[in-house]
Write a protein that holds these residues in place. Structure first.
Motif, PDB file in Angstrom:
ATOM      1  N   LEU A   1      71.624  49.882   9.109  1.00 53.55           N
ATOM      2  CA  LEU A   1      72.525  49.148   8.216  1.00 53.55           C
ATOM      3  C   LEU A   1      71.745  48.409   7.131  1.00 53.55           C
ATOM      4  CD1 LEU A   1      75.039  47.688  10.840  1.00 53.55           C
ATOM      5  CD2 LEU A   1      75.442  49.542   9.202  1.00 53.55           C
ATOM      6  N   ARG A   2      70.605  47.842   7.523  1.00 51.87           N
ATOM      7  CA  ARG A   2      69.764  47.144   6.529  1.00 51.87           C
ATOM      8  C   ARG A   2      69.234  48.133   5.487  1.00 51.87           C
ATOM      9  NH1 ARG A   2      66.650  42.344   7.367  1.00 51.87           N
ATOM     10  NH2 ARG A   2      66.629  41.295   5.330  1.00 51.87           N
ATOM     11  N   LEU A   3      68.830  49.318   5.946  1.00 54.78           N
ATOM     12  CA  LEU A   3      68.351  50.354   5.013  1.00 54.78           C
ATOM     13  C   LEU A   3      69.471  50.778   4.053  1.00 54.78           C
ATOM     14  CD1 LEU A   3      66.264  52.436   4.060  1.00 54.78           C
ATOM     15  CD2 LEU A   3      67.118  53.966   5.851  1.00 54.78           C
ATOM     16  N   LYS A   4      70.677  50.928   4.624  1.00 50.01           N
ATOM     17  CA  LYS A   4      71.791  51.331   3.766  1.00 50.01           C
ATOM     18  C   LYS A   4      72.056  50.273   2.696  1.00 50.01           C
ATOM     19  CE  LYS A   4      76.375  53.400   4.168  1.00 50.01           C
ATOM     20  NZ  LYS A   4      75.920  54.696   3.682  1.00 50.01           N
ATOM     21  N   ARG A   5      71.850  48.991   3.089  1.00 46.32           N
ATOM     22  CA  ARG A   5      72.010  47.918   2.094  1.00 46.32           C
ATOM     23  C   ARG A   5      70.950  48.020   1.009  1.00 46.32           C
ATOM     24  NH1 ARG A   5      73.093  45.538  -1.419  1.00 46.32           N
ATOM     25  NH2 ARG A   5      73.885  43.422  -1.722  1.00 46.32           N
ATOM     26  N   ASP A   6      69.708  48.339   1.390  1.00 45.92           N
ATOM     27  CA  ASP A   6      68.644  48.514   0.386  1.00 45.92           C
ATOM     28  C   ASP A   6      68.952  49.695  -0.546  1.00 45.92           C
ATOM     29  OD1 ASP A   6      67.346  46.408   1.452  1.00 45.92           O
ATOM     30  OD2 ASP A   6      65.717  47.546   2.396  1.00 45.92           O
TER      31      ASP A   6
ATOM     32  N   LEU B   1      70.900  59.599  -0.619  1.00 45.81           N
ATOM     33  CA  LEU B   1      70.142  58.700   0.255  1.00 45.81           C
ATOM     34  C   LEU B   1      71.072  57.851   1.105  1.00 45.81           C
ATOM     35  CD1 LEU B   1      67.150  57.370  -1.896  1.00 45.81           C
ATOM     36  CD2 LEU B   1      67.055  58.856   0.105  1.00 45.81           C
ATOM     37  N   GLY B   2      72.149  57.382   0.531  1.00 43.60           N
ATOM     38  CA  GLY B   2      73.115  56.599   1.300  1.00 43.60           C
ATOM     39  C   GLY B   2      73.696  57.406   2.448  1.00 43.60           C
ATOM     40  N   ILE B   3      73.913  58.701   2.191  1.00 42.84           N
ATOM     41  CA  ILE B   3      74.421  59.562   3.273  1.00 42.84           C
ATOM     42  C   ILE B   3      73.360  59.729   4.353  1.00 42.84           C
ATOM     43  CG2 ILE B   3      75.251  61.872   3.796  1.00 42.84           C
ATOM     44  CD1 ILE B   3      76.412  61.985   0.975  1.00 42.84           C
TER      45      ILE B   3
ATOM     46  N   LYS C   1      67.141  69.172   5.380  1.00 46.81           N
ATOM     47  CA  LYS C   1      65.696  69.034   5.619  1.00 46.81           C
ATOM     48  C   LYS C   1      65.285  67.573   5.626  1.00 46.81           C
ATOM     49  CE  LYS C   1      61.255  70.647   3.842  1.00 46.81           C
ATOM     50  NZ  LYS C   1      60.587  71.440   2.783  1.00 46.81           N
ATOM     51  N   ASP C   2      65.748  66.797   4.612  1.00 42.85           N
ATOM     52  CA  ASP C   2      65.436  65.371   4.596  1.00 42.85           C
ATOM     53  C   ASP C   2      66.105  64.656   5.757  1.00 42.85           C
ATOM     54  OD1 ASP C   2      63.938  65.660   2.274  1.00 42.85           O
ATOM     55  OD2 ASP C   2      65.667  65.288   0.955  1.00 42.85           O
ATOM     56  N   ALA C   3      67.291  65.099   6.145  1.00 43.15           N
ATOM     57  CA  ALA C   3      67.980  64.477   7.276  1.00 43.15           C
ATOM     58  C   ALA C   3      67.214  64.662   8.577  1.00 43.15           C
ATOM     59  CB  ALA C   3      69.388  65.054   7.395  1.00 43.15           C
ATOM     60  N   GLN C   4      66.625  65.850   8.722  1.00 43.67           N
ATOM     61  CA  GLN C   4      65.839  66.101   9.941  1.00 43.67           C
ATOM     62  C   GLN C   4      64.659  65.139  10.024  1.00 43.67           C
ATOM     63  OE1 GLN C   4      64.563  70.138  10.285  1.00 43.67           O
ATOM     64  NE2 GLN C   4      63.709  69.865  12.343  1.00 43.67           N
TER      65      GLN C   4
ATOM     66  N   ASN D   1      71.726  55.664 -16.627  1.00 40.89           N
ATOM     67  CA  ASN D   1      72.655  56.664 -17.186  1.00 40.89           C
ATOM     68  C   ASN D   1      72.112  58.075 -17.009  1.00 40.89           C
ATOM     69  OD1 ASN D   1      74.635  54.815 -18.052  1.00 40.89           O
ATOM     70  ND2 ASN D   1      73.486  54.407 -19.934  1.00 40.89           N
ATOM     71  N   ALA D   2      71.546  58.321 -15.800  1.00 36.99           N
ATOM     72  CA  ALA D   2      70.997  59.634 -15.468  1.00 36.99           C
ATOM     73  C   ALA D   2      71.796  60.205 -14.313  1.00 36.99           C
ATOM     74  CB  ALA D   2      69.519  59.528 -15.110  1.00 36.99           C
ATOM     75  N   PRO D   3      72.679  61.151 -14.517  1.00 31.97           N
ATOM     76  CA  PRO D   3      73.533  61.665 -13.431  1.00 31.97           C
ATOM     77  C   PRO D   3      72.742  62.226 -12.247  1.00 31.97           C
ATOM     78  CG  PRO D   3      74.352  62.387 -15.568  1.00 31.97           C
ATOM     79  CD  PRO D   3      73.025  61.754 -15.810  1.00 31.97           C
ATOM     80  N   SER D   4      71.654  62.912 -12.497  1.00 32.67           N
ATOM     81  CA  SER D   4      70.878  63.486 -11.389  1.00 32.67           C
ATOM     82  C   SER D   4      70.277  62.399 -10.513  1.00 32.67           C
ATOM     83  CB  SER D   4      69.779  64.388 -11.948  1.00 32.67           C
ATOM     84  OG  SER D   4      68.892  63.644 -12.784  1.00 32.67           O
ATOM     85  N   VAL D   5      69.833  61.313 -11.138  1.00 35.72           N
ATOM     86  CA  VAL D   5      69.266  60.204 -10.355  1.00 35.72           C
ATOM     87  C   VAL D   5      70.355  59.540  -9.525  1.00 35.72           C
ATOM     88  CG1 VAL D   5      68.087  57.983 -10.520  1.00 35.72           C
ATOM     89  CG2 VAL D   5      67.450  59.846 -12.052  1.00 35.72           C
ATOM     90  N   ASP D   6      71.515  59.332 -10.101  1.00 33.00           N
ATOM     91  CA  ASP D   6      72.625  58.740  -9.346  1.00 33.00           C
ATOM     92  C   ASP D   6      72.978  59.608  -8.144  1.00 33.00           C
ATOM     93  OD1 ASP D   6      72.681  56.733 -11.232  1.00 33.00           O
ATOM     94  OD2 ASP D   6      74.331  57.606 -12.383  1.00 33.00           O
ATOM     95  N   GLU D   7      72.958  60.906  -8.337  1.00 34.91           N
ATOM     96  CA  GLU D   7      73.290  61.815  -7.237  1.00 34.91           C
ATOM     97  C   GLU D   7      72.266  61.721  -6.105  1.00 34.91           C
ATOM     98  OE1 GLU D   7      74.087  66.607  -6.525  1.00 34.91           O
ATOM     99  OE2 GLU D   7      73.646  65.817  -8.522  1.00 34.91           O
ATOM    100  N   ASN D   8      70.990  61.619  -6.470  1.00 35.45           N
ATOM    101  CA  ASN D   8      69.941  61.516  -5.438  1.00 35.45           C
ATOM    102  C   ASN D   8      70.117  60.265  -4.587  1.00 35.45           C
ATOM    103  OD1 ASN D   8      68.716  63.901  -6.216  1.00 35.45           O
ATOM    104  ND2 ASN D   8      67.299  62.888  -7.639  1.00 35.45           N
ATOM    105  N   PHE D   9      70.440  59.139  -5.223  1.00 32.79           N
ATOM    106  CA  PHE D   9      70.584  57.901  -4.461  1.00 32.79           C
ATOM    107  C   PHE D   9      71.881  57.894  -3.657  1.00 32.79           C
ATOM    108  CE2 PHE D   9      67.092  56.503  -7.038  1.00 32.79           C
ATOM    109  CZ  PHE D   9      66.450  55.566  -6.246  1.00 32.79           C
ATOM    110  N   GLU D  10      72.898  58.614  -4.113  1.00 33.01           N
ATOM    111  CA  GLU D  10      74.098  58.758  -3.288  1.00 33.01           C
ATOM    112  C   GLU D  10      73.795  59.555  -2.021  1.00 33.01           C
ATOM    113  OE1 GLU D  10      77.026  60.510  -5.755  1.00 33.01           O
ATOM    114  OE2 GLU D  10      77.336  58.737  -7.011  1.00 33.01           O
TER     115      GLU D  10
END
Length: 898
Positions: free
Chosen positions: A815-820, A843-845, A869-872, A832-841
C-alpha cells in the motif's frame, strides 16, 4: 317623361341648296345644342308639373307648332334683317363661337343675363358659360308655368332664316376668295416662269465667269513658276558670283601665305588689324582647310614635298605659314581673353570665345578657362578642403565629422560651379561643353585629391588594429564618402554638366575601393567577432571565483558557473551585419552583385552566431561533465567507517548541488540559444530574404547555409540534454539510496494503522524533480520539450523499477508503494507525455501484487498480459514468496496462460 323636340319643317318649304346645306351642317348642330341646353334649364325645375300639363292638354307638339306659326307670322321681317359679313372678320385670331354669338345675340336676349339663384332642397341650378363670355340663365318655375300655352323656343324660325342668310353670304364670300385665289395663282405662275428664266441666264453667266477665273489662275500659276525659276537662276548666279569673288580673295590671301616659310611680314593689313580679328581668323581657317585638303588629295606627305618644285610644295608652305599664323592668333586671343577675364568684361570674353570657337571648335579656350579657375590652381584652397574634412592633422577623422565636412565642402563646390555656370552661359557659344569640362575637372582633380587623403585602402594581410579603428573605420569612411559624393554628382547634374556622365565618373572614383569591398567587409566582421570574444573572455577572467566549494581538506572544489550565452551579444552581431548589409546595398547597384555580396555577409553572421552559441553550449556541457566527475569521486563501497561515510555523504551533497547548478545553467544556455537563433531567423526574414529573391537560387542557398550553420549548435544541445538527464537520474538514484529504508515497504505487523503518506524518499525525489525541472519547462519549447520530458520520464520509470527490486514487500508495504507510485504518476503528468503516463499507470497495477492474496494473483493480469514479465519480478519480492510457494503456483499459471 317625353323629351322635347325641334319643330318639323313646313310641308311646302323649299329644300336648301348645296351651299345652304353646307352652311347648315355647321350651324344646325350649334343651334340644336343651344336649344337643348335652354330646354334642360327650363324644364328640370318643373318636370312633374310639365308632365301633368302635357297629359291634360293632349299633344304638346301641336301646341308648340301652333305657337311657332303664330310667332313666325307676327315677325315676318326677321329674314329681312341685313347680315354684314366681311372677309376681314375671318382674319387673325378667328373664333367660331364669337361669330355665332354675334349672330344670335339680338334674337336671344333672355340668355345674356347671368343667373345666380340658389334653390334649397334637392334641386340645384348650375351656370353655363359660353365661349364668347355671355351667361345664359334659366327662367324661374313660375314664369314657365304661366307660359305653358306659348311655344318653348319661338326664335327657331328666326334663327333658321338667319343661319340661311349667313350661309348664303358665306358662300358668296368663298366665291370671292376663290376668284382672288385664282387670279393670284395666275400671277404667281407668270412671276415664277419669269424668275426661272432669269436664273437660267444668271447660271450661264456664272459658268462663263468661273471659266475665266480658271484660265486666269492657270496663267498666274504659270507666270509664278517661271518667275520662281528665274529667281532661282538669279540666286544661283549671285551665289556663284559671290563664291567666285570670295575664291579670288582667298586665292590672293593664299598666295600671300605662299611666300617663304615663316615669313608673315608681307601679309595684308587684314591679318594684323585687331579690329578685324574675327574675319582674319575665319579666312585663315578656310585657307588652311583648303590647303590641307589639296595636299591630302595629292597623296603627298610633308617630307616628300620638300625639294620638289610642284604646286603642292607651294601649298605646303602656305599650310605651314597658316599654322604659324593661327597659333599666333590663337595665343593673342587667349591673352586678350585672360585679360578680359581678370577684369570681368564678359562682352570681351564672349567676343574672344566666339572667335576662338573657330580653332578646334573652341576646345583650347574652354580648357584654358577651366584650367585657370582658382579652385584648381590655388594650393591654399586644396589645403582648406583637407582641413575642413579631416580637421587639423586629421584629429577629427570620424565618420560623423567627415560626413559634416564633406557636406560643407561639396556645398561650397556646388555653389562655385553654379557661379561659374552663370559666367559660362554668358561667355561661351557652347556652354554645355564648357560645363562638361568644368565638372569633370572638379571630380577628377579636386574631389579625387581629397578622397586620396581620406580613403587609404588597408591591407588584408596586415589589418589595422581595433585601437586604430580597424577595418570598420575604413568601411564607414568609404560609405560616407561614397554617399556624399553621389549627392554631389546629383547636385552638379542639376546645375548642368552637358553630356558628361557624371554618375559614371563618380563611380570610377571609387572603383579601386569597390573591387575588394566584399573581402574587406567580411574581414571586418571577423575582426569585430574576435575582438568581442576577447572582450568577453577578459570580463570573465576578472570575475572572482565563488566560494561554493567543499573544504580544501576534503580535496574537492567546484568552479564558478561558466560564461553564459548572451542574447545581447547576438543582437550586437546582427547589428554589425545589418550595417554591413546597408553598405552592400549602397555599393551594389546590380541585383546579382547585391545578392552575392549580401549572401557572403550573411554567411559571416551565421558562422559567428553558430560558433558563439556552440561554444556557449559546450562550456555549459563542460560544467555538467565536471559535476558528473565529482559524483564519481565520492562513490564509496560498503565497508567504510562511519566517519568516512559521513564525509562522503557531505561531498555527495556538494556534488549534487553542483550538478543541479550545472543543469540549470545548461537550460538557460539552451533557452538563450533558441532566442539567438530566432533573432537570426527574424533578421533573415525581414532584411535578407527580399535582397536575395531577385536572383534564382540565392534565397534557397542561404536557407540551406543557415540550417547547416545551426547543426553544430543542435548537436551540442542534444548532447547536453542527454547529460542533463544523466545528472537528474544520478541525483534521483542518490536520493533513493540515501532516503529509502527497508522498513518503508515492510512495516511490522504491530497492530498500528498503516501509514498512507508517501515515503520520505519519494517526497524528496519529487521535490528535487519539481525544483530542477522548472528551468527545463521554461527553457524548452515545442517538440524539443516533449522529447526531453518523454526521455526523462522513461528513464525515471526504469530507475524506479530497478530501485524497488532491492526491497521486500508485505501487504502494508505494498500500500505504501502504491502511494509512492501515485505521487510519481501525478508529477509526471505535467510532462504531457502519454507514453510516460501509461507506464506509471501500469506501475500502479503492478503494485497490486503485494496487496492481494496469493490465490488472487492470477486475476490481476487478465487484461494486461504485457506486464507479466515485470509482474513476475515483483511477485518474487513478496514477503511470503517462499512460504506461500508462489514460484510453483506462478509457473503453472504462466504455462496455462501461454
Amino acid at each position: 317623361m317625353a323629351q322635347p323636340r325641334l319643330p318639323k319643317p313646313e310641308p311646302n318649304q323649299k329644300p336648301p341648296s348645296n351651299h345652304e346645306a353646307i352652311a347648315l351642317s355647321f350651324l344646325l348642330p350649334a343651334a340644336q345644342r343651344l336649344r337643348r341646353e335652354a330646354l334642360f334649364r327650363q324644364v328640370r325645375p318643373a318636370a312633374y308639373k310639365l308632365e301633368e300639363h302635357l297629359k291634360g292638354s293632349g299633344s304638346m307638339r301641336e301646341a308648340r307648332d301652333g305657337s311657332k306659326k303664330d310667332m313666325h307670322s307676327k315677325n315676318p321681317s326677321v329674314s329681312s334683317l341685313p347680315l354684314i359679313l366681311d372677309v376681314d372678320d375671318f382674319k387673325g385670331d378667328f373664333s367660331f363661337d364669337a361669330l355665332f354669338g354675334n349672330l344670335v345675340n339680338d334674337l336671344l336676349p333672355s340668355f345674356q343675363e347671368e343667373e345666380s339663384d340658389s334653390i334649397e332642397g334637392h334641386n340645384n341650378i348650375s351656370n353655363d358659360v359660353f365661349s364668347n363670355g355671355h351667361l345664359r340663365g334659366q327662367s324661374d318655375t313660375i314664369k314657365f308655368s304661366q307660359g305653358l300655352s306659348t311655344p318653348l323656343f319661338p326664335e327657331v324660325d328666326k334663327l333658321l332664316t338667319l343661319f340661311k342668310d349667313s350661309s348664303q353670304e358665306l358662300v358668296d364670300l368663298r366665291k370671292q376668295i376663290d376668284g382672288k385665289l385664282y387670279n393670284l395663282k395666275k400671277d404667281v405662275a407668270a412671276q415664277d416662269s419669269k424668275h426661272r428664266k432669269t436664273l437660267a441666264e444668271l447660271e450661264k453667266g456664272v459658268d462663263g465667269l468661273f471659266d475665266s477665273f480658271a484660265r486666269l489662275d492657270s496663267r498666274i500659276s504659270s507666270v509664278g513658276q517661271t518667275a520662281a525659276k528665274i529667281g532661282d537662276h538669279l540666286q544661283s548666279a549671285d551665289a556663284q558670283r559671290e563664291t567666285a569673288s570670295q575664291t579670288i580673295e582667298l586665292i590672293k590671301y593664299l598666295m600671300e601665305f605662299n611666300g617663304s616659310p615663316g615669313d608673315l611680314m608681307e601679309l595684308s593689313p587684314l591679318f594684323s588689324d585687331d579690329g578685324r580679328v574675327a574675319e582674319a581668323a575665319s579666312i585663315a581657317q578656310k585657307l588652311r582647310s583648303f590647303a590641307e585638303e589639296d595636299i591630302g588629295r595629292q597623296g603627298i606627305s610633308v617630307p616628300s614635298i620638300v625639294g620638289n618644285a610642284t604646286a603642292s610644295r607651294g601649298l605646303e608652305v602656305a599650310v605651314a605659314n597658316l599654322q604659324d599664323y593661327c597659333n599666333e592668333l590663337e595665343n593673342r586671343l587667349l591673352s586678350r581673353f585672360d585679360a578680359a577675364s581678370q577684369r570681368r568684361e564678359l562682352s570681351t570674353m564672349a567676343e574672344c570665345a566666339k572667335i576662338l570657337s573657330q580653332f578646334n571648335r573652341g576646345t583650347s579656350a574652354m580648357q584654358h578657362y577651366v584650367a585657370t579657375r582658382p579652385m584648381f590652381i590655388d594650393v591654399e584652397i586644396m589645403n582648406a578642403d583637407t582641413r575642413l574634412v579631416l580637421g587639423e592633422q586629421g584629429l577629427q577623422a570620424t565618420p560623423s565629422n567627415v560626413a559634416r565636412g564633406l557636406s560643407s565642402l561639396y556645398k561650397e563646390i556646388t555653389d562655385t560651379v553654379r557661379k561659374e555656370a552663370a559666367t559660362i552661359m554668358a561667355v561661351f557659344p557652347s556652354p554645355n561643353d564648357v560645363m562638361s569640362i568644368l565638372v569633370q575637372r572638379v571630380l577628377e582633380q579636386r574631389v579625387t585629391a581629397l578622397l586620396d587623403k581620406l580613403l587609404m585602402k588597408p591591407s588584408l594581410v596586415n589589418i589595422p588594429s581595433m585601437e586604430e579603428g580597424g577595418l570598420l573605420l575604413y568601411l564607414r569612411m568609404l560609405a560616407v564618402a561614397y554617399e556624399k559624393t553621389q549627392e554631389l554628382a546629383r547636385d552638379l547634374r542639376a546645375v548642368g554638366c552637358g553630356d558628361l556622365d557624371v554618375e559614371g565618373l563618380t563611380e570610377s572614383l571609387f572603383s579601386v575601393h569597390k573591387e575588394e569591398y566584399p573581402e574587406h567587409e567580411q574581414a571586418s566582421l571577423r575582426q569585430l567577432y574576435q575582438a568581442k570574444m576577447e572582450e568577453l573572455r577578459a570580463e570573465n577572467q576578472q570575475v572572482p571565483e565563488s566560494s561554493g566549494t567543499i573544504g580544501r581538506s576534503k580535496g574537492a572544489s567546484v568552479s564558478t558557473s561558466p560564461q553564459q550565452i548572451s542574447v545581447t551579444v547576438v543582437t550586437e552581431f546582427v547589428r554589425w551585419n545589418e550595417e554591413a548589409i546597408s553598405r552592400c546595398t549602397l555599393f551594389s547597384s546590380q541585383p546579382a552583385t547585391l545578392a552575392t555580396n549580401v549572401k557572403a555577409v550573411f554567411t559571416c553572421l551565421l558562422d559567428e552566431v553558430s560558433q558563439y552559441i556552440t561554444d556557449g553550449l559546450e562550456r555549459a556541457r563542460d560544467s555538467l561533465t565536471e559535476a558528473a566527475a565529482l559524483r564519481e569521486r565520492f562513490v564509496l563501497g560498503t565497508s567504510v567507517s562511519r566517519r568516512v561515510a559521513a564525509a562522503a555523504a557531505s561531498a555527495a551533497e556538494a556534488a549534487a548541488a553542483a550538478g543541479e547548478s550545472s543543469f540549470k545553467s545548461f537550460m538557460v544556455a539552451v533557452q538563450r540559444c533558441g532566442s539567438s537563433v530566432a533573432i537570426v531567423q527574424q533578421y533573415f526574414a525581414n532584411s535578407i530574404s527580399r535582397l536575395l529573391l531577385p536572383v534564382d537560387g540565392a534565397h534557397a542557398a542561404s536557407c540551406e547555409e543557415m540550417s547547416t550553420a545551426m547543426s553544430s549548435a543542435e548537436a551540442a544541445a542534444y548532447k547536453g540534454l542527454q547529460q542533463c538527464i544523466e545528472t537528474v537520474m544520478a541525483e534521483v538514484e542518490r536520493l533513493l539510496s540515501a532516503e529509502q529504508k527497508a522498513t518503508d515497504y515492510r512495516s511490522p505487523d504491530d497492530g498500528i494503522a498503516p501509514d498512507h503518506r508517501p515515503t520520505i524518499a519519494c517526497t524528496r525525489v519529487v521535490a528535487y524533480l519539481s525544483r530542477v525541472l522548472e528551468s527545463a519547462f521554461t527553457a524548452l519549447e515545442g517538440l524539443n520539450k516533449q522529447a526531453f520530458l518523454t526521455e526523462l520520464g522513461n528513464r525515471l520509470h526504469k530507475g524506479l523499477l530497478n530501485h524497488w527490486q532491492k526491497f521486500t514487500f508485505n501487504p502494508s508495504g505494498g500500500l505504501r508503494l502504491k502511494r509512492d507510485i501515485t505521487e510519481y504518476g501525478e508529477f509526471v503528468r505535467s510532462f504531457n507525455a502519454p507514453s510516460v503516463d501509461e507506464n506509471f499507470e501500469l506501475l500502479g497495477i503492478l503494485a497490486n501484487v503485494f496487496i492481494v492474496a496469493p490465490e488472487s494473483l492470477s486475476t490481476l493480469f487478465e487484461g494486461t498480459p504485457s506486464i507479466r514479465k515485470d509482474a513476475q519480478k515483483f511477485i518474487e519480492l513478496r514477503e511470503d514468496y517462499k512460504s506461500a510457494k508462489l514460484a510453483s503456483r506462478l509457473s503453472s499459471l504462466w504455462q496455462s496462460s501461454s
